[in-house]
Design a protein around this motif. Structure first.
Motif, PDB file in Angstrom:
ATOM      1  N   UNK A 144       0.867  -1.163   0.000  1.00  0.00           N
ATOM      2  CA  UNK A 144       0.000   0.000   0.000  1.00  0.00           C
ATOM      3  C   UNK A 144       0.910   1.221   0.000  1.00  0.00           C
ATOM      4  N   UNK A 145       0.845   1.995  -1.066  1.00  0.00           N
ATOM      5  CA  UNK A 145       1.737   3.129  -1.236  1.00  0.00           C
ATOM      6  C   UNK A 145       0.904   4.408  -1.230  1.00  0.00           C
ATOM      7  N   UNK A 146       1.225   5.299  -0.299  1.00  0.00           N
ATOM      8  CA  UNK A 146       0.509   6.584  -0.222  1.00  0.00           C
ATOM      9  C   UNK A 146       1.441   7.673  -0.738  1.00  0.00           C
ATOM     10  N   UNK A 152       2.679  14.881  -6.583  1.00  0.00           N
ATOM     11  CA  UNK A 152       2.079  14.642  -7.901  1.00  0.00           C
ATOM     12  C   UNK A 152       1.807  15.949  -8.641  1.00  0.00           C
ATOM     13  N   UNK A 153       2.267  17.035  -8.074  1.00  0.00           N
ATOM     14  CA  UNK A 153       2.074  18.326  -8.713  1.00  0.00           C
ATOM     15  C   UNK A 153       0.836  19.060  -8.243  1.00  0.00           C
ATOM     16  N   UNK A 154       0.280  18.635  -7.118  1.00  0.00           N
ATOM     17  CA  UNK A 154      -0.878  19.360  -6.599  1.00  0.00           C
ATOM     18  C   UNK A 154      -1.864  18.471  -5.880  1.00  0.00           C
ATOM     19  N   UNK A 155      -2.989  18.245  -6.497  1.00  0.00           N
ATOM     20  CA  UNK A 155      -4.115  17.597  -5.844  1.00  0.00           C
ATOM     21  C   UNK A 155      -4.525  16.354  -6.635  1.00  0.00           C
ATOM     22  N   UNK A 207      -6.257  14.684  -0.856  1.00  0.00           N
ATOM     23  CA  UNK A 207      -5.448  15.151  -1.987  1.00  0.00           C
ATOM     24  C   UNK A 207      -4.380  14.136  -2.374  1.00  0.00           C
ATOM     25  N   UNK A 208      -4.353  12.993  -1.672  1.00  0.00           N
ATOM     26  CA  UNK A 208      -3.291  12.001  -1.870  1.00  0.00           C
ATOM     27  C   UNK A 208      -3.753  10.827  -2.720  1.00  0.00           C
ATOM     28  N   UNK A 209      -2.783  10.189  -3.362  1.00  0.00           N
ATOM     29  CA  UNK A 209      -3.044   8.988  -4.143  1.00  0.00           C
ATOM     30  C   UNK A 209      -2.656   7.776  -3.311  1.00  0.00           C
ATOM     31  N   UNK A 210      -3.534   6.798  -3.239  1.00  0.00           N
ATOM     32  CA  UNK A 210      -3.276   5.562  -2.519  1.00  0.00           C
ATOM     33  C   UNK A 210      -3.238   4.431  -3.540  1.00  0.00           C
TER      34      UNK A 210
END
Length: 150
Positions: free
Chosen positions: A55-57, A63-66, A103-106
């Motif tokens: 699991x990578x957060x 990522x350049x913003x949101x 705002x994060x990618x999981x």
């Protein structure tokens, strides 16, 4: 005498059942690399790792913003691209699930080591000799790489 034999047989059967019960265990190792948090969860049966989940957060700022601007199609494309980058085909004992949390990618990637074919195992660094990966060995390797394992 007959009751004694039945009782003895019952004890032997119960003892055999308890001794043959599979021991299930899970460990999670975590590491932070330049703001990206990775949790590696390993499920094992009798000390042999069956499933390996990553699991990578990734913070939106990296990522350049949101990341919340990404669509479901974007997330599916990212999952497919992650597998392609690892030279893994769908349906070979691996699943991906990319989601947005604030705002994060999981990014979640789960490997079923019992279903994975030789090419999938090789792509994640597990050779034929390592197919029965021991949980204690995996934990030692992750800790040596700087992870904290629980």
């Amino acid at each position: 005498m007959k009751k004694l034999l039945v009782a003895a047989a019952t004890v032997i059967i119960l003892a055999g059942c308890t001794q043959n019960a599979d021991k299930k265990e899970s460990k999670t190792c975590s590491i932070d690399m330049s703001g990206i948090t990775m949790d590696i969860k390993m499920d094992a049966t009798n000390e042999v790792v069956d499933n390996l989940g990553m699991n990578i957060k990734i913070p939106g700022s990296l990522l350049g913003g949101d990341a919340s601007v990404l669509t479901e199609d974007n997330l599916k494309t990212m999952g497919d691209a992650a597998l392609k980058q690892m030279n893994i085909e769908k349906g070979t004992g691996v699943e991906t699930n990319f989601t947005i949390e604030g705002k994060d990618l999981n990014a979640e990637v789960i490997f079923d080591l019992k279903k994975a074919d030789a090419n999938t195992l090789k792509a994640i660094g597990i050779t034929e000799e390592m197919k029965d990966l021991k949980l204690t060995d995996a934990v030692k390797n992750f800790e040596a790489a700087g992870a904290t394992c629980k």
